[in-house]
Design a protein around this motif. Structure first.
Motif, PDB file in Angstrom:
ATOM      1  N   LEU A 183       0.826  -1.203   0.000  1.00 45.78           N
ATOM      2  CA  LEU A 183       0.000   0.000   0.000  1.00 45.78           C
ATOM      3  C   LEU A 183       0.863   1.256   0.000  1.00 45.78           C
ATOM      4  O   LEU A 183       0.560   2.237  -0.696  1.00 45.78           O
ATOM      5  CB  LEU A 183      -0.926  -0.003   1.223  1.00 45.78           C
ATOM      6  CG  LEU A 183      -1.911  -1.167   1.357  1.00 45.78           C
ATOM      7  CD1 LEU A 183      -2.703  -1.042   2.646  1.00 45.78           C
ATOM      8  CD2 LEU A 183      -2.835  -1.251   0.164  1.00 45.78           C
ATOM      9  N   PHE A 184       1.947   1.238   0.773  1.00 46.98           N
ATOM     10  CA  PHE A 184       2.820   2.412   0.839  1.00 46.98           C
ATOM     11  C   PHE A 184       3.613   2.606  -0.449  1.00 46.98           C
ATOM     12  O   PHE A 184       3.657   3.715  -1.001  1.00 46.98           O
ATOM     13  CB  PHE A 184       3.775   2.280   2.029  1.00 46.98           C
ATOM     14  CG  PHE A 184       4.957   3.192   1.934  1.00 46.98           C
ATOM     15  CD1 PHE A 184       4.798   4.562   2.072  1.00 46.98           C
ATOM     16  CD2 PHE A 184       6.235   2.689   1.687  1.00 46.98           C
ATOM     17  CE1 PHE A 184       5.898   5.424   1.964  1.00 46.98           C
ATOM     18  CE2 PHE A 184       7.326   3.533   1.579  1.00 46.98           C
ATOM     19  CZ  PHE A 184       7.153   4.909   1.713  1.00 46.98           C
ATOM     20  N   THR A 213      -6.232   1.009  -4.122  1.00 48.16           N
ATOM     21  CA  THR A 213      -5.997   0.185  -2.934  1.00 48.16           C
ATOM     22  C   THR A 213      -6.999   0.525  -1.825  1.00 48.16           C
ATOM     23  O   THR A 213      -7.424  -0.355  -1.073  1.00 48.16           O
ATOM     24  CB  THR A 213      -4.568   0.377  -2.441  1.00 48.16           C
ATOM     25  OG1 THR A 213      -4.268   1.781  -2.367  1.00 48.16           O
ATOM     26  CG2 THR A 213      -3.579  -0.277  -3.384  1.00 48.16           C
ATOM     27  N   PHE A 262      -5.679   7.621   1.005  1.00 51.22           N
ATOM     28  CA  PHE A 262      -4.576   7.054   0.235  1.00 51.22           C
ATOM     29  C   PHE A 262      -4.085   8.022  -0.840  1.00 51.22           C
ATOM     30  O   PHE A 262      -2.892   8.080  -1.123  1.00 51.22           O
ATOM     31  CB  PHE A 262      -5.011   5.732  -0.387  1.00 51.22           C
ATOM     32  CG  PHE A 262      -5.074   4.601   0.599  1.00 51.22           C
ATOM     33  CD1 PHE A 262      -4.942   4.827   1.955  1.00 51.22           C
ATOM     34  CD2 PHE A 262      -5.258   3.299   0.176  1.00 51.22           C
ATOM     35  CE1 PHE A 262      -4.998   3.794   2.875  1.00 51.22           C
ATOM     36  CE2 PHE A 262      -5.303   2.248   1.072  1.00 51.22           C
ATOM     37  CZ  PHE A 262      -5.182   2.497   2.432  1.00 51.22           C
ATOM     38  N   SER A 278      -2.067  10.641   1.050  1.00 49.21           N
ATOM     39  CA  SER A 278      -0.802  10.052   1.483  1.00 49.21           C
ATOM     40  C   SER A 278       0.161   9.889   0.315  1.00 49.21           C
ATOM     41  O   SER A 278       1.378  10.100   0.459  1.00 49.21           O
ATOM     42  CB  SER A 278      -1.064   8.709   2.151  1.00 49.21           C
ATOM     43  OG  SER A 278       0.134   8.081   2.549  1.00 49.21           O
ATOM     44  N   GLU A 319      -5.105  13.966   3.496  1.00 46.04           N
ATOM     45  CA  GLU A 319      -4.812  12.868   4.424  1.00 46.04           C
ATOM     46  C   GLU A 319      -5.341  13.173   5.821  1.00 46.04           C
ATOM     47  O   GLU A 319      -5.948  12.310   6.476  1.00 46.04           O
ATOM     48  CB  GLU A 319      -3.305  12.638   4.464  1.00 46.04           C
ATOM     49  CG  GLU A 319      -2.885  11.494   5.374  1.00 46.04           C
ATOM     50  CD  GLU A 319      -1.387  11.298   5.375  1.00 46.04           C
ATOM     51  OE1 GLU A 319      -0.899  10.538   6.229  1.00 46.04           O
ATOM     52  OE2 GLU A 319      -0.699  11.906   4.522  1.00 46.04           O
ATOM     53  N   SER A 355       3.569   8.843   5.640  1.00 41.59           N
ATOM     54  CA  SER A 355       2.828   7.962   4.731  1.00 41.59           C
ATOM     55  C   SER A 355       2.947   6.503   5.169  1.00 41.59           C
ATOM     56  O   SER A 355       1.961   5.751   5.119  1.00 41.59           O
ATOM     57  CB  SER A 355       3.352   8.134   3.302  1.00 41.59           C
ATOM     58  OG  SER A 355       2.656   7.292   2.412  1.00 41.59           O
ATOM     59  N   ARG A 359      -0.412   4.263   6.263  1.00 45.28           N
ATOM     60  CA  ARG A 359      -0.797   3.023   5.573  1.00 45.28           C
ATOM     61  C   ARG A 359      -0.817   1.843   6.538  1.00 45.28           C
ATOM     62  O   ARG A 359      -1.751   1.039   6.532  1.00 45.28           O
ATOM     63  CB  ARG A 359       0.165   2.744   4.424  1.00 45.28           C
ATOM     64  CG  ARG A 359       0.282   3.864   3.395  1.00 45.28           C
ATOM     65  CD  ARG A 359      -1.008   4.101   2.654  1.00 45.28           C
ATOM     66  NE  ARG A 359      -0.883   5.180   1.681  1.00 45.28           N
ATOM     67  CZ  ARG A 359      -1.068   5.051   0.393  1.00 45.28           C
ATOM     68  NH1 ARG A 359      -1.409   3.892  -0.122  1.00 45.28           N
ATOM     69  NH2 ARG A 359      -0.961   6.095  -0.416  1.00 45.28           N
TER      70      ARG A 359
END
Length: 400
Positions: free
Chosen positions: A116-117, A243, A266, A269, A301, A363, A367
């Protein structure tokens, strides 16, 4: 017919039973006549003693039906109408058979949180590179393209590692299903990855010789890199947000209920992490787009994180307690510090680099916090049972 024979015995017993039934019928008729005169146990208006359990016991009658106990309430309908009795049950204990949770927790491990990151980092970096390309900032463009390639490469590794075999990723490309976030994400990654790769390789064109076959590559790579950078930037928003849609499409309570906020979190981020790359790698004179990108990403975010921690009611608890709560609080603090440092340190190379590192770390925390918060909500039956009952009660109230 002789009475000593077996058939005679059977006939004699039949006559005795018939006589007994006739006597019982006469007694029943006499009781019915008395009830007509004095009232029955249930409806008598006169001195009938069978109206209550106490009176029935004094009269030697069976206390049925009971009349001393208060009538039981019935559920449903208006004015006492409707079927079914109001059942009194003890408060529910949120357990399940053999101590297992009601909902099966996700089988994903830490590599999906890392995926995800890195996917968000790749998307934000490609947007940063496009900004540097369009505004004539080569250092910013170069940093964004290299970071995008590194991010998408790491994302591919984490995804394939979670799938177990590389062939499974290939098998997912055999079908394109618009209603499946996983299928859509696979195709997005397949389009974004080669484009980011070509754009990053184009940055090596000045290192090639000017003559020969490699000289031809030196002349062709820059325009190809510009086109590929545009393709990557166009695909980046989908890569950054799909995601969040993927997590919200599951049955995990705290992910599913946060479906409006997860894509925004997301996306913000991703923008913040891409801006962090620009602040770390580009000189202050070229980091203007990165600062603006950091402000926009941080606003999205922080807004989304605030919403998931306050809007979801009971399902907000997993995001505020334990490890997820610590990670999300750290992410908010690092995001705020990174934005302030980016705005204040316009002329300080060191402060800009520290601000960029804070945004990238924020970030990561965001996540992983979202990931672990959803897993925690799936492991506790309370987060599955209580919202279901609340929805059922609301539907019942709307029907009344």
């Amino acid at each position: 017919m002789s009475p000593d024979r077996p058939v005679g015995d059977l006939f004699r017993r039949f006559r005795e039973r018939l006589s007994a039934e006739r006597e019982n019928g006469s007694a029943t008729e006499r009781g019915t006549a008395v009830e007509r005169d004095n009232g029955s146990r249930a409806t008598a208006a006169g001195p009938g003693v069978g109206r209550t359990d106490v009176g029935a016991r004094d009269a030697g009658l069976a206390p049925h039906p009971p009349r001393d106990a208060a009538p039981r309430r019935r559920r449903g309908g208006r004015g006492g109408k409707g079927g079914g009795e109001q059942l009194n049950v003890p408060p529910a204990e949120f357990t399940s058979y053999y101590g297992r949770p009601v909902l099966k927790p996700p089988v994903w491990r830490w590599d999906i949180a890392a995926y995800l990151f890195t996917g968000g980092l790749a998307a934000g970096s490609s947007l940063l590179a496009a900004g540097g390309q369009l505004t004539g900032r080569p250092a910013l463009r170069r940093a964004g393209r290299v970071a995008a390639l590194a991010g998408v490469g790491a994302s591919t590794y984490f995804l394939v590692n979670d799938l177990g075999r590389p062939s499974r990723f290939h098998h997912m490309l055999r079908v394109a299903k618009v209603t499946s976030p996983m299928s859509v994400g696979t195709w997005i990654l397949s389009v974004f990855g080669p484009a980011a790769g070509v754009a990053a390789v184009a940055e090596a064109a000045p290192l090639l010789p000017e003559r020969g076959v490699l000289g031809l590559g030196r002349r062709l790579l820059p325009p190809a890199g510009h086109a590929a950078g545009v393709v990557a930037a166009v695909t980046a928003p989908a890569l950054a947000t799909y995601t969040g849609v993927l997590l919200a499409d599951t049955a995990v309570p705290s992910w599913h209920e946060a479906y409006p906020e997860l894509p925004a979190i997301f996306a913000g981020s991703a923008l913040a992490s891409g801006a962090g790359v620009g602040l770390v790698a580009a000189p202050c004179a070229q980091a203007g787009p990165a600062r603006r990108l950091a402000v926009a990403g941080a606003a999205m975010e922080l807004w989304g994180s605030h919403r998931v921690e306050n809007r979801l009611g009971l399902l907000s608890e997993p995001y505020t307690q334990g490890t997820p709560g610590k990670l999300l609080r750290a992410g908010r603090a690092l995001t705020a510090a990174g934005v302030v440092g980016a705005l204040v340190g316009r002329r300080s190379r060191v402060l800009s680099a520290l601000s960029g590192g804070a945004l990238i770390a924020a970030s990561v925390c965001t996540r992983f916090g979202i990931f672990h918060g959803g897993v925690a909500s799936a492991r506790d039956p309370r987060y599955t049972v209580v919202p279901q009952r609340e929805r059922a009660d609301r539907r019942a109230a709307d029907q009344v």
